[in-house]
Design a protein around this motif. Structure first.
Motif, mmCIF file in Angstrom:
data_model
loop_
_atom_site.group_PDB
_atom_site.id
_atom_site.type_symbol
_atom_site.label_atom_id
_atom_site.label_comp_id
_atom_site.label_asym_id
_atom_site.label_seq_id
_atom_site.Cartn_x
_atom_site.Cartn_y
_atom_site.Cartn_z
ATOM 1 N N UNK A 1 0.839 -1.197 0.000
ATOM 2 C CA UNK A 1 0.000 0.000 0.000
ATOM 3 C C UNK A 1 0.872 1.244 0.000
ATOM 4 N N UNK A 12 -8.082 10.736 7.821
ATOM 5 C CA UNK A 12 -9.542 10.689 7.770
ATOM 6 C C UNK A 12 -10.137 9.976 8.974
ATOM 7 N N UNK A 266 -9.208 -8.663 1.845
ATOM 8 C CA UNK A 266 -8.993 -8.135 0.493
ATOM 9 C C UNK A 266 -7.619 -8.513 -0.049
ATOM 10 N N UNK A 267 -6.856 -9.234 0.768
ATOM 11 C CA UNK A 267 -5.593 -9.748 0.263
ATOM 12 C C UNK A 267 -4.339 -9.129 0.842
ATOM 13 N N UNK A 268 -4.478 -8.332 1.917
ATOM 14 C CA UNK A 268 -3.269 -7.772 2.541
ATOM 15 C C UNK A 268 -2.519 -8.882 3.270
ATOM 16 N N UNK A 269 -1.196 -8.849 3.161
ATOM 17 C CA UNK A 269 -0.403 -9.857 3.872
ATOM 18 C C UNK A 269 -0.128 -9.380 5.291
ATOM 19 N N UNK A 272 1.989 -6.469 5.418
ATOM 20 C CA UNK A 272 1.331 -5.213 5.072
ATOM 21 C C UNK A 272 0.838 -4.527 6.336
ATOM 22 N N UNK B 81 -2.429 -14.574 0.769
ATOM 23 C CA UNK B 81 -2.921 -13.201 0.647
ATOM 24 C C UNK B 81 -2.887 -12.746 -0.811
ATOM 25 N N UNK B 82 -1.806 -13.101 -1.494
ATOM 26 C CA UNK B 82 -1.675 -12.707 -2.904
ATOM 27 C C UNK B 82 -2.772 -13.364 -3.738
ATOM 28 N N UNK B 84 -5.650 -14.304 -2.686
ATOM 29 C CA UNK B 84 -6.925 -13.678 -2.323
ATOM 30 C C UNK B 84 -7.091 -12.338 -3.059
ATOM 31 N N UNK B 85 -5.969 -11.634 -3.174
ATOM 32 C CA UNK B 85 -6.006 -10.337 -3.859
ATOM 33 C C UNK B 85 -6.373 -10.487 -5.336
ATOM 34 N N UNK B 101 -12.151 5.947 3.640
ATOM 35 C CA UNK B 101 -11.842 6.015 2.212
ATOM 36 C C UNK B 101 -13.105 6.356 1.421
ATOM 37 N N UNK B 105 -11.790 5.081 -3.639
ATOM 38 C CA UNK B 105 -10.610 4.550 -2.921
ATOM 39 C C UNK B 105 -10.891 3.163 -2.364
ATOM 40 N N UNK B 109 -8.806 -0.214 -3.462
ATOM 41 C CA UNK B 109 -7.973 -0.731 -2.364
ATOM 42 C C UNK B 109 -7.280 -2.060 -2.691
ATOM 43 N N UNK B 110 -8.001 -3.063 -3.249
ATOM 44 C CA UNK B 110 -7.303 -4.323 -3.570
ATOM 45 C C UNK B 110 -6.166 -4.128 -4.563
ATOM 46 N N UNK B 112 -4.319 -1.392 -4.844
ATOM 47 C CA UNK B 112 -3.197 -0.782 -4.108
ATOM 48 C C UNK B 112 -2.467 -1.812 -3.268
ATOM 49 N N UNK B 113 -3.250 -2.716 -2.719
ATOM 50 C CA UNK B 113 -2.611 -3.770 -1.912
ATOM 51 C C UNK B 113 -1.705 -4.619 -2.792
ATOM 52 N N UNK B 155 -15.671 -3.229 -5.488
ATOM 53 C CA UNK B 155 -14.370 -3.525 -4.874
ATOM 54 C C UNK B 155 -14.020 -5.000 -5.060
#
Lengths: 858, 227
Positions: A1, A12, A266-269, A272, B81-82, B84-85, B101, B105, B109-110, B112-113, B155
């Motif tokens: 990110x 925010x 959402x896939x963050x490790x 992250x 995680x990858x 899943x993204x 956000x 945004x 988000x996915x 950007x991740x 998203x």
């Protein structure tokens, strides 16, 4: 990110970020404030002590050149000077000194001037007396080095001050520089405001074989090895930092949990998460550090400025950079570790559990009936509320009670420690004891104040004496002396006699015979205590050999504990005095041995109190006096309890008979004596019958230094613990209030939906909170008063009601312990109320602005 | 048709007050590309648990999930995680948008991740299709429930996942908004051959699926192909 996105998200999440920013800034501010206070206090105290005691001074005889160079290059040395000694003049040491040395030697030119030309001399009074008391300008025939010569007398010097007592030969006759061009001895004098590091100098002097004397005068360093002077002071900072970071973490947990779970879904490790928290931590750090530093330093500066101007206490603005940077690093590390750990931790948590939305509160809530609001009375209404007895309210009340008690004790400890410090410190100064024998005259308040204004006097303490209608035995002036603890009221229950007019009968028993402390010897010296207490009669105990000639003052009960005819103990200023009578079996002493008017236990005597009344005292026990009790140049004839003493007021005319003057560092006692005598004669021309004694407590300095350090540490520790306690309490109250605010929001929303006015719902909330706080403070106050009552009872247990009233309201309170407790109680209540006022009111104003639907939907 | 995901003998046990609750008791299923599946069943039958396992949010007591022939639970955290993204999209009942956000945004988000900027045309198309073009800069608090759910769908689809998992996507919506959301999902399925697996107990929502899997007591008891 992207970092920008993380920062944008932070920005925010306004509330959460503000909270974290504020808490971290507050933490930095706390470190800064605490360490600025510590640094400023130490700097101010060092300066004050310098003003009071003078500098560290030293004299080195025949100093080698490298020693002088070393001293010159030593940053801590402020002044260096030379004294040159010539052959004696009229058997008095004679010589010259440069201007710097003149200051260092504390020599004062009383009249005339210093010698400047060949054949001139100035001398102090002893030398002058031997020279036939010449007048200034007179030519005197003097003997020097076996030769006779004529010299012109040009100035009178003050006598040597006490600091030269242990030094080598110093000139009492000053000559001009030209007279001492080839001196027999050269002495190097130095002076430093703070204690210099002398080991290097000693090494050089030792190796060079120089004959040196290191004469240290007047200075003490109560900080050395103290809590204030060590890294130990960072412990409370670490504790607060831990509390604050944990609190911040727990406060952001719900949001953090949700955010992390979502990001992970959402896939963050996991990394992250950690990286995100690290970045957030760095941003917070960068924003908080300057804020906290600036804020803390500003508050410290303003507080110190206010204290200096309003309390007329000269306080310096100073900080130990090393300590401050260590504290900031400590807090920063803790902050980063906590944030990154949180990141890693949440990255590992279950996503499904975290994403589940829970609202146990809504499930639990029940709609209150509006009719109940109107039917019940004010307090009853609050007390009958379910919410009042809800866990948050109960928790808050419990915390409030605990903190009131703890703070009260802490505040009392601070005041007591501070006073104890001053008391012990004053004991290190020289004292000038003035006793007015003239029964028709005494000193009134105005005259006392005039004495107080004499240059060289730092403290004046007044007493009045009892007068006896009978002669009761030998002892100094046949008057009672209150022998006091060097500590405070709870350590002083000295009783020798009991008084039938106000003091209850003394309970018998061993209460009166503890070995309280031993001056000069650490209290933990079990070996000594065991050796001492194992002897049935201390006269058989070879104290001198035990201490191997080490100077000390013993504070000890004069006889073994089971000797019930004696009834005094405690820290009463006893010093070990060689006395052959100590060989006598103490149990055989039932009267004053050498007095034809001997008293026996149970006898009564009548004394006249200063207010012109009479009081009947009963002999509770017989004391060994001269040998054991060391008064001022003699011994106490009678000991009375402190409780009784506290009831003694100045006589009917408001006059005092005993004045204890504490001298300034530069004071020459003879000079003070002259000034006091002069003042007395001016003020009371008919006063002739008085005596004065100069007392030097300095020989017991180590013991008093210990006391001073201990008392100071006690006060400072209590202060720091109070700060920590207040922070912890505030955090807990905020946490509880946040939890309670959710409930309050819901309840207020429902009330509004059911037709209550905003004012009504707000009023209800404030009333409920106020009742809770007031009830809690009352309960805490009662418990604290109970604690203080026990403390006070220890001091005043011998007093009847009349005596108690006098002890509390009379003006002759020496230690003012009642005021300590009152001040502690007032300070505690004020602080706790303020905290509650701020913490409770803030969320209410926010709730007040929100819509009903927003509130109950929460 | 190619197989996107395969579940083999999935078991999931939960400890509950000293006892073990068997949420899944051996689930076998195959998800084929381009189809729209609905899993139905009563509350507590294990639908959501199954969905969480298929998405890799939770790990099974036993069994395995193969996504494009890769065993999801044999992968490291980072690899999972990858995966899943890039290959999975998820739509939650409660939208689960980040409040700080904006709608756009949140959608991005996915990407950007995954350190990518994504296909701008695709993002624009998504916003158009979902009727959010004029509300891209709005924050979740400024959107209605239906709009928030549409943002959540966007998203989930922004990374063009192989499989879209949706857990009661209409559960928090009124009937009208619910139908609109389901219509959108169907449109995605038809227009972009997006494979969708939906968990619901809403009979209206089920009608949009082409294959319905019925769950009872932690097992899939029937499979009905509607179209």
């Amino acid at each position: 990110m992207k970092a920008a996105l993380i920062l944008r998200m932070m920005r925010r999440r306004k509330k959460e970020t503000q909270m974290r920013l504020v808490s971290l800034s507050a933490l930095y501010a706390f470190c800064t404030l605490l360490l600025f206070f510590q640094g400023s206090f130490m700097a101010s105290e060092t300066e004050r002590r310098y003003e009071t005691y003078g500098a560290w001074t030293g004299a080195v005889y025949d100093a080698p050149k490298d020693a002088e160079e070393l001293l010159q290059s030593n940053e801590t040395i402020d002044v260096l000077g030379h004294i040159r000694i010539t052959e004696p003049v009229e058997n008095f040491p004679a010589g010259s000194m440069d201007n710097a040395a003149l200051d260092l030697s504390r020599i004062r030119v009383e009249r005339g001037r210093l010698p400047t030309a060949h054949g001139e001399f100035a001398a102090e009074r002893y030398a002058l007396a031997a020279l036939g008391n010449p007048v200034i300008g007179e030519t005197v025939l003097i003997h020097q080095n076996g030769k006779e010569r004529e010299m012109k007398f040009c100035g009178i010097l003050t006598p040597w001050t006490q600091n030269w007592k242990t030094s080598g030969p110093l000139p009492v006759i000053l000559l001009s520089e030209t007279e001492t061009a080839d001196p027999s001895t050269e002495i190097l004098l130095w002076s430093a405001q703070t204690q210099p590091f002398m080991d290097d100098l000693y090494d050089i002097l030792d190796s060079s074989g120089g004959n040196y004397v290191y004469n240290e005068f007047g200075q003490t360093n109560p900080f050395q090895g103290s809590f204030l002077d060590s890294y130990e002071i960072l412990i409370p900072i670490a504790v607060v930092a831990l509390l604050v970071t944990l609190y911040a973490l727990f406060a952001i947990l719900p949001g953090l949990r949700f955010r992390f779970s979502l990001l992970r879904s959402l896939g963050a490790s996991p990394w992250n998460g950690a990286a995100m928290m690290a970045l957030e931590a760095a941003a917070l750090f960068l924003a908080s550090l300057p804020l906290g530093l600036l804020g803390g330093a500003t508050v410290a500066a303003v507080s110190l400025f206010a204290a200096t101007h309003w309390l007329t206490m000269p306080l310096r603005f100073s900080v130990d950079i090393e300590l401050l940077s260590s504290a900031l690093v400590l807090v920063t590390i803790m902050h980063f570790v906590e944030q990154i750990t949180a990141g890693l931790w949440f990255s590992q948590t279950s996503m499904t559990a975290s994403l589940r939305r829970e609202n146990a509160f809504l499930r639990e809530g029940t709609l209150p009936k509006l009719t109940h609001i109107r039917k019940l009375g004010f307090v009853g209404r609050c007390l009958r509320r379910r919410s009042f007895w809800h866990r948050e309210s109960l928790l808050r009340s419990g915390l409030c009670i605990v903190v009131v008690v703890a703070l009260s004790i802490n505040f009392a400890t601070i005041i007591r420690g501070r006073n104890g410090y001053r008391h012990a410190e004053n004991s290190m100064l020289y004292s000038y004891y003035l006793n007015i024998h003239d029964t028709k005259n005494g000193l009134n308040d105005t005259e006392i104040n005039e004495l107080r204004s004499i240059d060289g006097i730092v403290d004046v303490e007044v007493r009045s004496i009892l007068r006896y209608q009978e002669t009761i035995g030998y002892g100094w002036d046949y008057k009672p002396i209150l022998l006091r603890s060097s500590k405070f009221a709870d350590d002083t229950y000295i009783t020798g006699l009991r008084n039938h007019s106000g003091i209850k009968d003394l309970p018998a028993g061993e209460d009166y015979f503890p070995v309280r402390s031993i001056r000069g010897i650490p209290e933990e010296n079990e070996e000594f205590l065991q050796a001492f207490t194992s002897h049935s009669n201390e006269s058989q105990f070879d104290i001198e050999s035990f201490f191997a000639g080490e100077s000390c003052i013993l504070i000890l009960p004069p006889y073994k504990k089971d000797f019930s005819s004696l009834a005094f103990t405690g820290e009463i200023g006893l010093s070990f005095v060689q006395d052959e009578n100590l060989d006598e079996d103490p149990s055989s002493i039932t009267t004053y041995p050498d007095d034809e008017n001997a008293l026996h236990p149970g006898d009564t005597l009548v004394v006249e109190t200063p207010d012109g009344k009479t009081a009947q005292l009963s002999v509770a026990s017989i004391l060994r006096t001269a040998a054991v009790v060391n008064g001022f140049g003699g011994s106490a004839g009678i000991l009375v309890s402190e409780a009784f003493w506290n009831r003694i007021e100045p006589d009917a005319a408001g006059l005092y008979n005993d004045v204890l003057l504490t001298s300034h560092r530069d004071a020459d006692f003879k000079h003070v004596d002259w000034l006091v005598e002069d003042a007395l004669q001016r003020m009371i021309p008919e006063l002739h019958d008085f005596s004065s004694v100069v007392c030097q407590y300095n020989n017991n300095r180590i013991g008093f230094e210990d006391d001073a350090r201990r008392e100071l540490d006690t006060a400072v520790r209590a202060g720091v613990y109070s700060a920590v306690l207040l922070i912890l309490y505030t955090l807990l109250i905020i946490a509880v209030s946040i939890a309670a605010a959710e409930r309050l929001r819901y309840r207020t929303g429902i009330y509004l939906a059911l037709g209550a006015t905003r004012r009504q719902s707000l009023y209800e909330a404030i009333a409920e909170s106020s009742v809770g706080v007031i009830v809690s403070i009352a309960v805490g106050g009662i418990l604290a008063i109970g604690f203080f009552a026990i403390e006070l009872w220890k001091t005043y247990r011998f007093l009847d009601w009349e005596g108690l009233v006098e002890a509390f309201c009379g003006r002759n309170m020496i230690y003012g312990s009642n005021l300590i407790y009152l001040a502690a109680a007032a300070a505690t209540v004020t602080v706790v109320l303020l905290i509650h006022l701020i913490v409770d009111t803030l969320p209410l104003w926010k709730i007040h602005r929100e819509s009903s639907a927003d509130l109950w939907r929460s | 048709m190619a197989t996107v995901l395969k579940a083999e003998n999935l078991h999931k046990d939960y400890p509950n007050h000293g006892e073990t609750v068997q949420a899944l008791r051996g689930v076998d299923m195959t998800i084929e590309e381009g189809r729209f599946y609905a899993i139905v069943g009563r509350s507590g039958c294990g639908k959501s648990t199954l969905l969480h396992l298929l998405g890799g949010f939770d790990s099974p007591t036993s069994g395995r999930v193969l996504l494009d022939d890769e065993d999801l639970f044999q992968l490291s955290d980072v690899a999972q995680a990858a995966l899943r993204r890039r290959k999975l999209g998820f739509v939650f009942q409660a939208y689960q948008l980040l409040p700080e956000l904006s709608a756009e945004e949140n959608v991005r988000l996915p990407l950007w991740l995954d350190k990518g900027s994504g296909d701008e045309q695709w993002i624009d198309a998504l916003f158009d299709q979902l009727g959010l073009s004029k509300k891209r800069m709005r924050f979740p608090s400024e959107l209605s429930g239906g709009e928030q759910q549409r943002v959540a769908i966007a998203r989930a689809l922004v990374a063009k996942p192989r499989l879209l998992l949706a857990d009661e996507p209409t559960g928090n919506l009124d009937r009208g908004n619910g139908q609109a959301v389901m219509a959108l999902l169907k449109q995605m399925n038809v227009s972009f051959r997006q494979t969708i697996l939906l968990v619901t107990h809403d009979s209206d929502a089920v009608s949009y699926a082409d294959t319905v899997l019925k769950m009872e007591d932690g097992r899939i008891t029937s499979k009905e192909v509607l179209q």
